[in-house]
Design a protein around this motif. Structure first.
Motif, mmCIF file in Angstrom:
data_model
loop_
_atom_site.group_PDB
_atom_site.id
_atom_site.type_symbol
_atom_site.label_atom_id
_atom_site.label_comp_id
_atom_site.label_asym_id
_atom_site.label_seq_id
_atom_site.Cartn_x
_atom_site.Cartn_y
_atom_site.Cartn_z
ATOM 1 N N UNK A 184 -4.935 15.250 -1.303
ATOM 2 C CA UNK A 184 -5.092 16.017 -0.328
ATOM 3 C C UNK A 184 -4.943 15.235 1.323
ATOM 4 N N UNK A 185 -5.297 14.477 1.622
ATOM 5 C CA UNK A 185 -5.322 13.683 2.126
ATOM 6 C C UNK A 185 -3.904 12.193 2.566
ATOM 7 N N UNK A 217 -9.371 13.384 8.649
ATOM 8 C CA UNK A 217 -8.843 12.416 9.172
ATOM 9 C C UNK A 217 -8.286 12.581 10.403
ATOM 10 N N UNK A 242 -15.972 15.631 -3.618
ATOM 11 C CA UNK A 242 -15.588 15.070 -1.976
ATOM 12 C C UNK A 242 -14.985 16.725 -2.278
ATOM 13 N N UNK A 277 -13.749 20.123 -0.733
ATOM 14 C CA UNK A 277 -13.499 20.309 0.303
ATOM 15 C C UNK A 277 -14.542 20.959 1.259
ATOM 16 N N UNK A 337 -9.367 19.051 5.727
ATOM 17 C CA UNK A 337 -10.309 19.603 4.441
ATOM 18 C C UNK A 337 -11.376 18.449 3.661
ATOM 19 N N UNK A 338 -11.215 17.044 3.875
ATOM 20 C CA UNK A 338 -12.229 15.834 3.505
ATOM 21 C C UNK A 338 -11.910 15.927 2.290
ATOM 22 N N UNK A 339 -10.737 14.026 2.058
ATOM 23 C CA UNK A 339 -11.292 13.983 3.138
ATOM 24 C C UNK A 339 -10.992 13.966 5.130
ATOM 25 N N UNK A 367 -9.106 6.950 4.585
ATOM 26 C CA UNK A 367 -9.995 7.840 3.778
ATOM 27 C C UNK A 367 -9.062 7.846 2.281
ATOM 28 N N UNK A 368 -7.606 8.387 1.864
ATOM 29 C CA UNK A 368 -7.120 7.818 0.451
ATOM 30 C C UNK A 368 -7.774 6.961 0.194
ATOM 31 N N UNK A 384 -1.468 15.249 3.675
ATOM 32 C CA UNK A 384 -1.667 15.759 5.342
ATOM 33 C C UNK A 384 -0.802 13.941 6.352
ATOM 34 N N UNK A 385 -1.507 12.567 5.742
ATOM 35 C CA UNK A 385 -0.729 11.966 6.109
ATOM 36 C C UNK A 385 0.799 11.376 6.360
ATOM 37 N N UNK A 435 -11.418 7.492 -0.014
ATOM 38 C CA UNK A 435 -11.900 8.557 -1.617
ATOM 39 C C UNK A 435 -11.886 8.605 -2.843
ATOM 40 N N UNK A 477 -4.977 7.363 8.333
ATOM 41 C CA UNK A 477 -4.995 8.652 6.146
ATOM 42 C C UNK A 477 -5.176 7.150 5.217
ATOM 43 N N UNK A 511 -6.253 16.265 9.826
ATOM 44 C CA UNK A 511 -6.577 16.386 7.866
ATOM 45 C C UNK A 511 -8.287 17.339 8.199
ATOM 46 N N UNK A 561 -9.298 14.878 -4.319
ATOM 47 C CA UNK A 561 -9.482 14.493 -2.808
ATOM 48 C C UNK A 561 -8.571 13.616 -1.625
ATOM 49 N N UNK A 562 -8.283 12.262 -2.744
ATOM 50 C CA UNK A 562 -7.596 11.780 -1.515
ATOM 51 C C UNK A 562 -5.930 11.877 -1.281
ATOM 52 N N UNK A 582 0.741 -1.172 -0.041
ATOM 53 C CA UNK A 582 0.254 -0.351 -0.362
ATOM 54 C C UNK A 582 0.841 0.814 -0.233
#
Lengths: 691, 691
Positions: A249-250, B351, B325, B327, B347-349, B311-312, A253-254, B315, B308, B345, A246-247, A212
């Motif tokens: 963005x996640x 986390x 999705x 922000x 913003x959407x998703x 959510x990734x 941040x992750x 998304x 994360x 996080x 969107x992912x 992953x």
């Protein structure tokens, strides 16, 4: 870079920095895990408050240890991370596992701190996993430095998410699968995915590599490592996250990930022969099939069920997945009829119509006939098998015998047999799995597994090309004429064109080229939007009218007057390349012109691509029938289009400053291919180089 | 037809014909099941050998019973079926369940026997389920005449496959769902799906109707019944089998089904508001969502996870499923930041970045902010929640509290909250389900459930039109001119055309129409294949050359000379209709001309369609951007194309002899729509003839 990772996976001694009695802290679970290996290696628990942890006396500092710790697990707050690493190196640690979060994923300052630490780790000849990772597990060496129970087995799992790895673990356990190693990657500050894939490729107990990833780091190195693993017989299954806005963005941040475009990931997978999946469940379903079964040498499938509904649903799904359920030949149907009730369907799907219920051994005889017929590349048995012992305990021995016979039939044929049963945890299901027949809990899973086996058996990885060193000075500007010239020099033919600043020059150019002409207003990224392109201008009056409208509405920096191309005789394609931050230049070909966005029909590959490869990509487009001369049109010169695509990909590969380059449309006719427009976008600094 | 089915679902007395002590026989399991209801009704076991069965004295014949059996289950060999039915009717049975196989599904003779039996059943005012069915179950009346344990619950299940129903039952049980009624349809000789859907729509304990069907019998009646159920607030979920060549083979053999084209099923589902699924797992996932949640009023989704990776992945999947999705607004992010760790996080998703681990109640607070923000139509919580109590038992009370708070937040907002957790069997998951929050075992399942809720909340069923009675005498032949004339009379404009038998007539026609002209050779089904159409013939010489080539290569029955249409100014569409054996005429619109096959971009509806509906279909094509005037082209006259599509659908609906009718291409320009070709295929009775 090939480094010795023994100290990471099988250290002689390990220290847990930040060990704790508090079960709400990772340091607690890491210590508990480490102690499981205490018979094999020295385990030291370190906490600056000392005291007793899990029944052992804790050391206050690494320097107090009686023995050099080969591996140090650093589970301290971010503020203390650098000091802990330095202390570890000072006592001679060869490997570090950085659990601490809050470094590289927290912004530029954190990334700079991370880079500096990595420098010191590398100078000391050590390796660092993480930081911001969840640990490492090695079944063979009894190293359990992750917070969760991990079942043992043949899968080497590398993950940038601890919870996803946990889910993969639970799903794998359901199917009787387990892990040889588990590596939580975290921020990949030092150890990257590529190096771990390389390591797992050489790790004997690992038979399949599952990943992953959100950030591929050195993407080409990763793809090369994966290709080598695949060539060595270890399938690589990839769950890649972050391909959408969107992912991404996640993911940023992750793990501070620099995420790649889905197209780049797709190109890398096609190049390396990686099996790409979209969910944890798909990962486990694909892994089960790839671990258990030989590859399928083609797309021909026979479906078998006792009861019509299951065979009907499986057939519909298989068809949608591009598999072929052709009717069986008369001889094969004859053989099936001899062993099945008169009401059985023998054409394919094969419905035992109660034959299995009457005599459970008929499943194996049916499957043996099908696998031995030479008419199919794989068999899917779906539905009830496995349930007879659930229905009536006295049927268990015969059902287990039938499972053995099914496994024998599969083994003898060398072709894949996949089983889906609603009784996926039954004794018969377990017996099948033990004998190397993959058993799925749902028909989606079976089809996913089958897809992996068909991909492995029918698709040849395109390879992972290197990116040439820069040989030319970087381009300074990226206007229309620069784009045309650059690509023309590389060998792409363009429609004849003349520069014009005003009406007089435009009329002269038109005269020279011959009417009708095309007039383009320059200085816009997408010329054809907003009235920037006028076609079919039949005479001076038309040119004047078009130019005066463009002049007043668009205020262009200049014009191009171009010879009219025989658009009606051909098809418009798009050929181009984009630079991915991790995988470098990616070539793309697709349907072009008006249909580019509507069809969204694009194929990608790691650039540069050969002309042969470009032609394969073009011929695999959904729009390919148009190239082959649909309905009476003569076949188009696909080779010429492929030459153009290959040339564009070479230009992009040789010039790291190019972010995007595109010819759209590229008109391909029976006589050749000609670019009708060109577009170039340069990166901010001449671009970040991929390896 | 609305008949009273009480005697089928809640008989005062039941007789099992063919009851047996042998657990290998259905008669054994049916008898066992029937006896479970012995406190509520008389149960009689009948076997011509008499003796003792399951501890009861068996009757040798129905005429020996001390009481009239309201329901008789006939589980005897096919040869004895008719006699058994007659005997049942003779003693006054009101309902029959035909288990016996080997009648209608075995060929024409069996079908005739079945029809004759049904006549006698109907004359007696009774009803017959099956034959070739597996029985019936009613939770409320304690009637268990199926061979398997069925959990109780709100789903009314109607199935043409016993084993698929069994799998649906097992999957439903996993998610805490169960069945109000289960009806095995078998051959539908008397009772058809439509009547059972109608019955379930009025059955109070049934809150959702789930179906597995291979044969829709009276398809319009089925669609109308389903639409009425949906309008009454009972979602209908359909797993339809047999839409591909291979599965149709299997279905024919399984239940003698006359299977429908996938397009027809799709049209019926869109008309009636049926949620269509492809597998048993999808059926159960969609059912769980529809039973638990309100509909989603739009496609805006927020994804929440603690970690994360989950959510990734969610998304990426949501994006692929067409969900949005976007922000979150600054104010919402602010509110989230106040309740979450600094590293979260928002913003959407979203986390939680460990926030859930630190304080499990933050899940509910986060979800409450999102559902209350007005910025999203649904929330998906994915990943670990539910696992805290697994990880540490002492966390259970707080996690259960959090589950209650999550359910409160969802209930208060009136918006769907869906949860996916790898701990889908945990106490927290059970608590969520008990409070009406659907919990899925995998992210695929959650997305499937979400898809059902979004469909329900955003799509208005198109309705189920009636088919008009025939008002004209049947067409005798179906050549090109007949097709054009028929459609022209219905209101479709065509390019001006002249008949020509040879060169002289062709030249005269061309002169009259004006060059350039189009020349078509008639007498072929697809004129444009094999050189049957020549376009852009600029003068007499070109017409002569084209005609002489067609004459020698195609030996046509005649020619059509046509005015050249402004193809470059428009887009080519396809409008047509096809007759399905069960659903009758189905209208279709799609991308046409060269792109028809390449794009495979078609929308369907039950015919006839209104002009408004046709326009909706056209505007929902993938190619729709081309109609709206892509890149500087003026908008095309979609209303004119819709008028043509509606006219074609009316013609097909009014003339049952038409198997297929198609205008391809229909050229739509800014000024209107004009048919450039027409094709008609009549059914066997009307004779097939190529245009």
């Amino acid at each position: 870079m090939t480094r010795d990772l023994r100290a990471l996976f099988d250290p002689r001694s390990v220290a847990i920095l930040g060990a704790s009695n508090d079960p709400a802290k990772w340091g607690h679970w890491l210590a508990r895990g480490a102690l499981k290996g205490a018979e094999r290696r020295s385990v030291f628990l370190v906490n600056r408050n000392g005291g007793e942890i899990l029944g052992l006396t804790a050391y206050r500092s690494l320097s107090d240890l009686p023995e050099r710790p080969e591996l140090v697990v650093v589970s301290v707050p971010a503020a203390g991370f650098e000091a802990a690493v330095d202390a570890s190196l000072a006592v001679g640690a060869r490997a570090l596992v950085g659990i601490s979060a809050g470094l590289g994923e927290s912004g530029a300052a954190g990334r700079a701190r991370e880079r500096a630490v990595v420098e010191r780790v590398r100078s000391a000849g050590a390796v660092l996993l993480g930081p911001n990772c969840l640990g490492v597990f090695d079944a063979g060496s009894g190293l359990d430095l992750s917070s969760n129970e991990v079942p043992s087995g043949p899968i080497g799992l590398v993950s940038q998410s601890g919870n996803l790895a946990l889910e993969v673990g639970l799903l794998a356990e359901d199917l009787g699968l387990g892990f040889s190693r588990f590596v939580s990657l975290g921020n990949q500050a030092d150890l990257e995915a590529a190096e771990l894939v390389e390591e797992l490729a050489g790790h004997e107990p690992t038979r399949l590599i599952a990943l992953y990833l959100e950030d591929f780091r050195d993407g080409r190195a990763f793809a090369r490592a994966a290709q080598a693993a695949v060539e060595a017989g270890k399938p690589v299954v990839l769950l890649a996250g972050g391909g959408t806005e969107a992912s991404a963005r996640a993911a940023r941040s992750h793990t501070g990930a620099l995420v790649s475009d889905l197209a780049a990931v797709e190109a890398a997978c096609a190049g390396a022969g990686i099996e790409r999946v979209a969910t944890p469940k798909e990962l486990v379903d694909a892994a089960q099939a790839l671990l258990a079964s030989p590859a399928a040498r083609g797309r021909r499938l026979a479906v078998v069920a006792d009861g019509g509904g299951h065979s009907v649903i499986a057939a519909d799904l298989a068809d949608a997945a591009g598999l072929e359920l052709t009717p069986l030949a008369a001889g094969t149907r004859e053989r099936l009829a001899q062993i099945l009730p008169a009401t059985a369907a023998t054409a394919n799907p094969v419905d035992l119509a109660g034959g299995g219920e009457q005599d459970v051994s008929s499943f194996a005889r049916t499957v043996a006939v099908l696998l031995g017929s030479g008419e199919v590349d794989a068999v899917l048995l779906t539905g009830y098998f496995g349930g007879y012992a659930v229905y009536a305990e006295e049927l268990r021995p015969r059902e287990l015998e039938a499972a053995e016979a099914l496994a024998d039939a599969a083994a003898e044929s060398g072709r894949p047999l996949l089983v889906q049963t609603m009784y996926w945890q039954s004794p018969a299901a377990a017996a099948l799995r033990a004998r190397g027949v993959p058993v799925f809990r749902d028909v989606e899973g079976a089809l996913r597994g089958l897809g992996a086996l068909v991909g492995q058996g029918t698709e040849t990885p395109a390879g992972v090309p290197g990116v040439p060193d820069r040989s030319e000075p970087p381009l300074g500007s990226a206007g229309y004429w620069e784009a045309r010239d650059l690509l023309a020099v590389a060998g792409v033919p363009f429609a004849d064109a003349r520069r014009a600043q005003g009406l007089d020059e435009a009329l002269a150019a038109a005269e020279e080229l011959g009417y009708p002409v095309v007039l383009k207003a320059l200085g816009r990224l997408h010329k054809s939007e907003g009235g920037g392109v006028a076609v079919g201008l039949a005479g001076p009056a038309a040119v004047e009218a078009a130019l005066s409208q463009m002049a007043s509405e668009l205020k262009p920096s200049g014009y191009s007057v171009e010879r009219t191309a025989p658009v009606a005789e051909g098809v418009e394609l798009l050929v181009g390349a984009r630079r991915d931050p991790r995988f470098g230049p990616v070539a793309l070909v697709g349907a072009g012109g008006l249909y580019a966005e509507v069809l969204a029909d694009v194929r990608v590959a790691l650039a540069p691509v050969s002309e042969h490869h470009a032609e394969t990509l073009l011929r695999s487009l959904r729009a390919a029938p148009l190239l082959q001369g649909a309905r009476d049109r003569p076949p188009l010169d696909v080779a010429a289009a492929a030459r153009a695509a290959a040339a564009v990909s070479r230009v992009a590969a040789a010039r790291p400053e190019i972010d995007e380059v595109e010819i759209n449309p590229l008109l391909v006719t029976p006589e050749g291919a000609v670019g009708l427009d060109a577009r170039l976008v340069l990166g901010q600094e001449g671009g970040e180089d991929a390896g």
